[in-house]
Structures are given as C-alpha cells and as structure tokens.
Design an enzyme around this catalytic site. Structure first.
Site, mmCIF file in Angstrom:
data_model
loop_
_atom_site.group_PDB
_atom_site.id
_atom_site.type_symbol
_atom_site.label_atom_id
_atom_site.label_comp_id
_atom_site.label_asym_id
_atom_site.label_seq_id
_atom_site.Cartn_x
_atom_site.Cartn_y
_atom_site.Cartn_z
ATOM 1 N N GLU A 1 -1.272 10.744 3.855
ATOM 2 C CA GLU A 1 -2.445 10.370 3.080
ATOM 3 C C GLU A 1 -2.509 11.380 1.933
ATOM 4 O O GLU A 1 -2.720 12.576 2.151
ATOM 5 C CB GLU A 1 -3.727 10.437 3.923
ATOM 6 C CG GLU A 1 -3.808 9.391 5.027
ATOM 7 C CD GLU A 1 -4.080 7.989 4.480
ATOM 8 O OE1 GLU A 1 -4.671 7.887 3.373
ATOM 9 O OE2 GLU A 1 -3.692 7.013 5.150
ATOM 10 N N SER B 1 -2.592 1.472 -4.640
ATOM 11 C CA SER B 1 -3.031 2.568 -3.774
ATOM 12 C C SER B 1 -4.449 2.996 -4.086
ATOM 13 O O SER B 1 -4.861 3.038 -5.250
ATOM 14 C CB SER B 1 -2.085 3.764 -3.952
ATOM 15 O OG SER B 1 -2.527 4.869 -3.192
ATOM 16 N N GLY B 2 -5.148 3.330 -3.022
ATOM 17 C CA GLY B 2 -6.439 3.977 -3.167
ATOM 18 C C GLY B 2 -6.259 5.459 -3.436
ATOM 19 O O GLY B 2 -7.223 6.199 -3.565
ATOM 20 N N LYS C 1 -7.365 -4.081 -4.868
ATOM 21 C CA LYS C 1 -5.978 -4.299 -4.454
ATOM 22 C C LYS C 1 -5.611 -5.778 -4.521
ATOM 23 O O LYS C 1 -4.512 -6.144 -4.969
ATOM 24 C CB LYS C 1 -5.749 -3.748 -3.043
ATOM 25 C CG LYS C 1 -5.732 -2.224 -2.984
ATOM 26 C CD LYS C 1 -5.339 -1.723 -1.603
ATOM 27 C CE LYS C 1 -5.188 -0.212 -1.599
ATOM 28 N NZ LYS C 1 -4.686 0.301 -0.308
ATOM 29 N N ASP D 1 -0.278 5.024 0.949
ATOM 30 C CA ASP D 1 -0.565 5.990 2.011
ATOM 31 C C ASP D 1 -0.408 5.347 3.394
ATOM 32 O O ASP D 1 -0.994 4.291 3.676
ATOM 33 C CB ASP D 1 -1.987 6.527 1.866
ATOM 34 C CG ASP D 1 -2.157 7.368 0.607
ATOM 35 O OD1 ASP D 1 -1.237 7.372 -0.228
ATOM 36 O OD2 ASP D 1 -3.210 8.002 0.453
ATOM 37 N N ASP E 1 0.868 -1.170 0.000
ATOM 38 C CA ASP E 1 0.000 0.000 0.000
ATOM 39 C C ASP E 1 0.911 1.228 0.000
ATOM 40 O O ASP E 1 2.106 1.131 0.312
ATOM 41 C CB ASP E 1 -0.877 -0.032 1.264
ATOM 42 C CG ASP E 1 -1.704 1.212 1.431
ATOM 43 O OD1 ASP E 1 -2.268 1.690 0.435
ATOM 44 O OD2 ASP E 1 -1.769 1.727 2.559
ATOM 45 N N ASP F 1 -1.884 -1.039 5.768
ATOM 46 C CA ASP F 1 -2.292 -0.563 7.093
ATOM 47 C C ASP F 1 -3.783 -0.417 7.274
ATOM 48 O O ASP F 1 -4.265 -0.323 8.406
ATOM 49 C CB ASP F 1 -1.636 0.792 7.381
ATOM 50 C CG ASP F 1 -2.311 1.921 6.611
ATOM 51 O OD1 ASP F 1 -2.865 2.843 7.241
ATOM 52 O OD2 ASP F 1 -2.301 1.876 5.371
#
Length: 406
Positions: A196, A275-276, A320, A189, A187, A343
């Site tokens: 973020e 990543s979002g 993801k 962020d 991930d 996380d």
C-alpha cells in the site's frame, strides 16, 4: 453434407489408445484412407505419454465395414496399440443450448474438488463437453467447456462452491468475444504491487500504524474513501520530497505481474492502471512496465516538501469506473471487451463495469460482488481466465529470447 443430410448416415467411431509416439495419427488415417471414408470428427488427447485418438468416419461402401475393422485392428496390433470400433449413425449429438467456459484454479487441484465442480455443473443442467489443462504451475488450471446451462446459472451455482471446495472458479460465456477482450485495467496497491503506497510514505513519516488502520477500514468499505484519503495524506505533511524516490525503490511487484503485462502486450492488449495511490509512483510504474494508461491521485509538493494535500481529480471508487470508461474510449474498445482487476471495495464499480471483473486476493465484500475471484498470490493466473495457456506464455518468452539473440 449438411447436419440434416448426415444425421442418418452410418458412421464408425474408431478409437485407438496406447503409448504415444510420432506417426500414429498419420498411420491410422493412412489405413482408413484405403476405404475412402470421410472424416466427420477427430479428437486426440495425450496424457503422461499415453494417447487416445478418436476418429468418427463414414462407414465404407460395398459392405467393407467388416474388412475395415479387421485392417484397423491389425494395424493397431502392429503398433502395439489397442483399438475399439463402434457402429452408429450420424455425427455427435447436438450440444445443449448455452455455452460457457469454467476455469478452475487449484493449488493443488484435488479429486474431491473436481468431483464437486462436476456435480454442481450437472445440478444446473450443464453437460461437460471437453476438459483441457491450461497450466500445471504455479497453480493447476483446468478449463471445462460446458453446454446446456446458462452462464449466469453456472456462475451462481459455482460461486458458492468455490470456497467450500478450496479452488478458484471463473465462469465466462464462450464465444469470440472472450479472445476479443482488448483492454485490461488494474488497481495498483495490493494488486499490481504487494504494498500500500501510502503506508510506504507513512513509514518515512513515522505514522505507519495510524495510516494502516484507516487504509484497512477504507478498503473494507467501512469508511468513505475520499475522506480517508485526505485524513491519511494530512499525516504526511512536512515530508521531504526526496522520499518519493525512496518509496519508488521500495515498491514490490506482485509475483507474475511482469509476466501478465508482457504477455498481454504480446497479444495486442492495451494495459492500464488506476489507483487511489499517487501519480508519483504510478507514473514510474507506467514507464518501467510499458503501460498504456495510468491515473492516480497526486501528492501536492511545495518548496520541496509534501503539504499533506492532494491536487486535481480524486481517484475514488466512482473515479476508477469513470477512468475505465475513459481508457476504453481512448483505446477504441467497448466495455464488454475490457477486464478489470482489483482487491478493495473502491474497485467494485470498476469491476462491475468491465466485461470481466476479477477480484484478486480481495476482501470478502469484493469477492462476493465481482464476476470471479482469484485467491492465489500470482497475478499472471489471470491469463488462464482469458484462455491463455502456460505453454503459450513460455513459448512466447522463448521466441522473444531467440529474436534478441538473432
């Protein structure tokens, strides 16, 4: 000789201990060589300049065991060492069924927590065969080789002990596959970076507090990620596209991130990020860090302005995990040989799909569901879970520096 052939053979355990210096190992075996013994097993440990050297050898023929004892004690005395010789039969007793590696990260690692770990291992029928220090900083990392208990039983028992003992504990099955893990996907962020990304954009739009509240709820699993993504991005409508470069310059890598990636690449791993967040940042990170894969959402930009929308495939929780599988297929790596690090709640599917899922400074819901958790602020500590020592990392750094100088 086979195990069955050596089980009843008389053997001697020769133990030497004292101040370490060059030549001790050669000196002991030169002394033993005069008696034409065979070496069954050797183990040597050096701690703070003190050596313990154990040699399991066959008993000499023609009744010379007594003479060997006298000679070895005399040699040890001449070297200002102590010697102990114990008679027995055969090799070491067979290890119990089940092989696991228990990696403990302490900051610090206390005697109390070590005692607690050892007792929990014993409670599920495990036996500690070896203990080895992987690193002394930025955390103390110690690896226990355990036999006699299943990996799942150990993981269940030690997971509950981790928080109470104030240490991070990872349990993996021992074997060749551990070093065969060849793809790491992270991930971004609050994992690869400290920030973020959407909050960095929000700070330029003057809506940082509103976005942070929605982000926290989404990462804690309280909100659907896709809905929260659209809600947050909508607040960015009208921002000038020049803000992208500003955000890129504001991104702060997590301590140890460069070391982790550099070391993994040297070991032949492929490394990717999902990543979002946004491709406007992840593409830059991919180029700067030499990543093999990167995928994220894309902020729509029209006429030099952010529209408040995203384009293309949404990278959410399910996305993801899907991307982990895609990267693995492209890398030619089975899922069992992948490592995922994250996380947030939207990382859970990815963490569970990987051969090893690592919750990094994660929310409680993620720590409870992942294979293992790391709760120190150094991303390169993940290397210790793969059996890489700090000395190996530093030696590789020195080698590269020397190569550049040449």
């Amino acid at each position: 000789m086979s195990a069955s052939q050596t089980s009843d053979v008389p053997t001697l355990l020769v133990k030497i201990f004292g101040r370490d210096r060059p030549g001790l190992t050669a000196g002991l075996f030169d002394t033993l060589a005069a008696y034409s013994v065979d070496v069954v097993d050797i183990e040597q440990v050096v701690t703070r300049g003190r050596i313990t050297l154990c040699a399991l050898v066959t008993e000499p023929s023609h009744g010379l065991a007594g003479d060997l004892r006298v000679t070895v004690h005399g040699w040890a005395q001449s070297m200002k060492m102590q010697a102990e010789i114990i008679s027995g039969h055969g090799d070491n007793r067979p290890r119990g069924v089940g092989r696991s590696l228990v990696t403990v990260l302490g900051h610090p690692l206390t005697a109390e927590s070590t005692a607690g770990i050892a007792s929990r291992i014993t409670a599920v029928g495990g036996n500690i065969d070896r203990i080895f220090r992987l690193a002394k900083y930025p955390v103390t990392a110690v690896e226990f080789a355990v036999s006699g208990a299943s990996t799942e039983a150990l993981r269940t028992e030690l997971a509950t002990a981790s928080a109470a003992l104030g240490v991070d504990i990872a349990v993996v099955s021992a074997g060749l596959h551990r070093r065969a893990q060849r793809l790491v996907v992270m991930d971004v962020d609050s994992t690869l970076i400290q920030d973020e990304v959407i909050e960095l954009f929000a700070a330029h739009a003057g809506c940082e507090e509103q976005v942070a509240e929605v982000t926290a709820a989404a990462m804690g699993g309280e909100l659907d990620f896709e809905q929260s993504l659209h809600a947050r991005v909508a607040l960015l409508a009208g921002l000038d596209a020049s803000v992208v470069e500003k955000v890129r310059s504001e991104v702060r890598l997590t301590p140890g991130a460069r070391t982790l990636i550099r070391t993994l690449k040297r070991l032949g791993y492929q490394v990717g990020v999902v990543s979002g967040g946004f491709t406007q940042v992840t593409d830059d990170l991919k180029e700067r860090l030499g990543l093999d894969f990167a995928q994220a959402n894309t902020l729509e930009i029209v006429d030099g302005k952010l529209t408040g929308r995203v384009t293309g495939e949404i990278v959410d929780r399910a996305g993801k995990a899907r991307l982990l599988r895609r990267f693995a297929a492209e890398a030619g790596v089975p899922l069992s040989q992948t490592v995922a690090i994250g996380d947030g709640a939207n990382d859970l599917d990815m963490l569970n799909a990987a051969g090893l899922g690592v919750a990094f400074n994660a929310k409680p819901v993620v720590r409870e569901a992942a294979h293992t958790a790391v709760n120190v602020p150094f991303l390169d500590t993940v290397l210790y879970l793969l059996g890489v020592t700090r000395d190996e990392v530093e030696a590789a750094d020195i080698h590269d520096e020397d190569s550049v100088q040449v």
